[in-house]
Write a protein that holds these residues in place. Structure first.
Motif, PDB file in Angstrom:
ATOM      1  N   ASN A 188       0.836  -1.045  -0.158  1.00 40.06           N
ATOM      2  CA  ASN A 188      -0.084   0.225   0.004  1.00 40.06           C
ATOM      3  C   ASN A 188       0.794   1.493  -0.059  1.00 40.06           C
ATOM      4  OD1 ASN A 188      -1.880   1.884   0.458  1.00 40.06           O
ATOM      5  ND2 ASN A 188      -1.756   1.638   2.525  1.00 40.06           N
ATOM      6  N   ASP A 204      -9.454   7.188   8.304  1.00 43.29           N
ATOM      7  CA  ASP A 204     -10.258   6.052   7.970  1.00 43.29           C
ATOM      8  C   ASP A 204     -10.766   5.225   9.011  1.00 43.29           C
ATOM      9  OD1 ASP A 204     -10.297   3.187   7.134  1.00 43.29           O
ATOM     10  OD2 ASP A 204     -10.317   3.957   5.093  1.00 43.29           O
ATOM     11  N   ALA A 251      -9.304   1.331   9.365  1.00 44.23           N
ATOM     12  CA  ALA A 251      -8.012   0.979   9.351  1.00 44.23           C
ATOM     13  C   ALA A 251      -7.361   1.672  11.060  1.00 44.23           C
ATOM     14  CB  ALA A 251      -7.053   1.945   8.382  1.00 44.23           C
ATOM     15  N   SER A 280      -4.931  -2.203   2.235  1.00 43.68           N
ATOM     16  CA  SER A 280      -4.823  -0.971   2.620  1.00 43.68           C
ATOM     17  C   SER A 280      -5.812  -0.446   3.679  1.00 43.68           C
ATOM     18  CB  SER A 280      -4.661  -0.059   1.371  1.00 43.68           C
ATOM     19  OG  SER A 280      -5.740  -0.075   0.615  1.00 43.68           O
ATOM     20  N   VAL A 281      -7.083  -1.009   3.636  1.00 41.35           N
ATOM     21  CA  VAL A 281      -7.906  -0.513   4.362  1.00 41.35           C
ATOM     22  C   VAL A 281      -7.683  -0.784   5.809  1.00 41.35           C
ATOM     23  CG1 VAL A 281      -9.539  -2.410   4.235  1.00 41.35           C
ATOM     24  CG2 VAL A 281     -10.512  -0.260   4.345  1.00 41.35           C
ATOM     25  N   ARG A 333      -2.630   1.055   8.834  1.00 39.85           N
ATOM     26  CA  ARG A 333      -2.113   2.445   8.852  1.00 39.85           C
ATOM     27  C   ARG A 333      -0.765   2.496   9.359  1.00 39.85           C
ATOM     28  NH1 ARG A 333      -5.066   0.193  13.388  1.00 39.85           N
ATOM     29  NH2 ARG A 333      -4.258   1.408  15.212  1.00 39.85           N
ATOM     30  N   SER A 338      -2.514  -2.368  12.713  1.00 40.50           N
ATOM     31  CA  SER A 338      -4.009  -2.987  12.392  1.00 40.50           C
ATOM     32  C   SER A 338      -4.519  -3.359  13.673  1.00 40.50           C
ATOM     33  CB  SER A 338      -3.917  -4.023  11.098  1.00 40.50           C
ATOM     34  OG  SER A 338      -5.118  -4.226  10.580  1.00 40.50           O
ATOM     35  N   ARG A 375     -12.317  -4.790  11.376  1.00 33.83           N
ATOM     36  CA  ARG A 375     -12.113  -4.257  10.378  1.00 33.83           C
ATOM     37  C   ARG A 375     -13.113  -3.439   9.505  1.00 33.83           C
ATOM     38  NH1 ARG A 375      -7.011  -7.560   7.689  1.00 33.83           N
ATOM     39  NH2 ARG A 375      -5.459  -6.857   9.503  1.00 33.83           N
ATOM     40  N   VAL A 390     -15.919  -5.811   6.186  1.00 36.19           N
ATOM     41  CA  VAL A 390     -14.874  -6.437   6.055  1.00 36.19           C
ATOM     42  C   VAL A 390     -14.505  -7.602   7.285  1.00 36.19           C
ATOM     43  CG1 VAL A 390     -12.227  -5.780   6.056  1.00 36.19           C
ATOM     44  CG2 VAL A 390     -13.958  -4.219   5.276  1.00 36.19           C
TER      45      VAL A 390
END
Length: 440
Positions: free
Chosen positions: A4, A241, A244, A375-376, A379, A390, A394, A398
């Motif tokens: 990412n 986000d 994330a 990538s979601v 971070r 992480s 999620r 997700v």
């Protein structure tokens, strides 16, 4: 595995933030290429720069007019010594939207060791919260007139509200909220602003929509009620986000919230950072809000979690203030002001004075941090600095990812897995080398 990577647009923005130089996209594609060689000074675009400070008070030492009040003396002494860097003091004075159970927000709910377990519950408004409650404590009653004389804008911080029921009640009753705030200003005219702080971590996209409408409605009502003395309405947010970062989805969409009509949204997600590169990610998220509405928060306190981290070093203050100057940010929001405890540390003062003075600065940007896929879910963050974090949850759409799953993602990205107590720490994956977009 494809890493990412920052978008070219984001890299270009970061380069301009730090150097004031616009470089071609080809120079952004590889860390081996010098990002900038000119180091020109960025123009001063931000008009009327301001610095706000959150300040929390207790009334235990200020019970009567003749009793000593060290926290107020320390506050007034700091403001008198550094008037140029104190535009606003946002004061926690005993007026709150939620009397959190066992957290000492209200006399009816004194602090106990159960606070961390019950803070998501309110004792006011039949357990729902969402109603402005309380009165100015003695410390604030002493401090407010003196701050007003010193030319400092005084605003009320309406407490940290951790209950999802409380903001939802307020969203459904914006007129009542505005009326309560107008009444406070009428009784104490030196109070010319109000700050809400919703930290429920339970919000939804629907709550973001309702929050946006609430900000618009209350801000308009405050302006209509006091045309000669503008009443500022602000909200604490966490731009980024939500999946994330495990932040509250209600407060992360700063592009939307920044256009709601509020006078200021104050970003808490820029309080800390494991490194400059990680912090720049948080700043880029915040810059999605309009500059004339955005306030960038930075934490200046030191505790067991922040001690010995990059965020509380003199170089952190130099680098972060420089980035804000070059980005034409108009307001810095410092958390929190407690001179009697040594906060802010002395190294903050010249950097904040430099910000207020205007202009830009010169700096060479660090290489950006690259995180594993997806990538979601990852971070920039963690210690040491070139790490990513992480969490297992999620988001509703997700799949969850336990420690074994996250460690596999880290291994696929050729990172180093950092064992932690994952009951209290996020998953952490580190890689000391800068990695390009290549498939590895």
């Amino acid at each position: 595995v494809v890493f990412n990577q920052f978008s070219e647009k984001m890299l270009l923005r970061i380069s301009v933030l730090l150097t004031g130089v616009v470089v071609v996209g080809a120079a952004l594609a590889s860390p081996a290429v010098e990002v900038s060689s000119g180091h020109a000074q960025a123009p001063a675009l931000a008009p009327q720069r301001q610095i706000s400070w959150w300040w929390s008070s207790t009334d235990s030492e200020c019970g009567n007019a003749t009793a000593p009040c060290p926290e107020v003396d320390a506050l007034l002494g700091f403001v008198s010594a550094h008037p140029s860097i104190v535009t606003t003091v946002i004061m926690r004075c005993g007026v709150v939207t939620c009397c959190r159970l066992h957290c000492g927000d209200c006399p009816s709910s004194p602090w106990t060791s159960q606070c961390d377990n019950t803070r998501g519950n309110c004792s006011n408004n039949n357990g729902v919260g969402g109603v402005v409650t309380g009165s100015l404590n003695p410390a604030c009653q002493r401090a407010i007139p003196q701050l007003h004389k010193l030319g400092v804008r005084v605003e009320l911080w309406l407490g940290e509200d951790d209950s999802i029921a409380s903001p939802r009640y307020m969203f459904a009753h914006p007129e009542a909220t505005a009326a309560a705030l107008v009444a406070i200003h009428t009784e104490t005219p030196a109070i010319t602003g109000f700050n809400v702080d919703f930290e429920t971590h339970l919000g939804t996209e629907a709550d973001t929509v309702a929050f946006t409408a609430f900000l618009k409605s209350v801000t308009a009502a405050l302006k209509a009620s006091s045309p000669s003395v503008p009443l500022r309405f602000s909200a604490d947010v966490a731009c980024g986000d939500a999946v994330a970062s495990s932040l509250d989805p209600m407060t992360t969409n700063c592009s939307r919230l920044g256009r709601a009509g509020a006078d200021r949204i104050m970003n808490m997600a820029t309080y800390h950072g494991s490194s400059l590169a990680a912090w720049l990610v948080s700043l880029d998220n915040a810059l999605k809000a309009p500059l004339d509405v955005l306030g960038v928060g930075m934490a200046c306190y030191v505790d067991s979690k922040t001690n010995n981290t990059w965020a509380v070093t003199p170089q952190s203050a130099v680098d972060r203030v420089c980035a804000l100057m070059n980005a034409s940010v108009q307001e810095i929001d410092m958390f929190d002001l407690a001179p009697e405890k040594g906060f802010p540390q002395d190294f903050w003062i010249p950097q904040l004075e430099r910000f207020i003075a205007g202009g830009g600065c010169q700096f060479t940007p660090p290489p950006p941090i690259v995180c594993p896929q997806p990538s979601v879910a990852w971070r920039a963050g963690g210690t040491p600095g070139r790490c990513c974090e992480s969490n297992s949850y999620r988001g509703p759409t997700v799949p969850t990812c336990n420690a074994t799953c996250a460690e596999a993602e880290c291994a696929a990205a050729k990172g180093t897995w950092v064992p932690e107590d994952f009951r209290v720490h996020p998953y952490t994956c580190c890689n000391s080398t800068f990695v390009t977009r290549e498939t590895v």
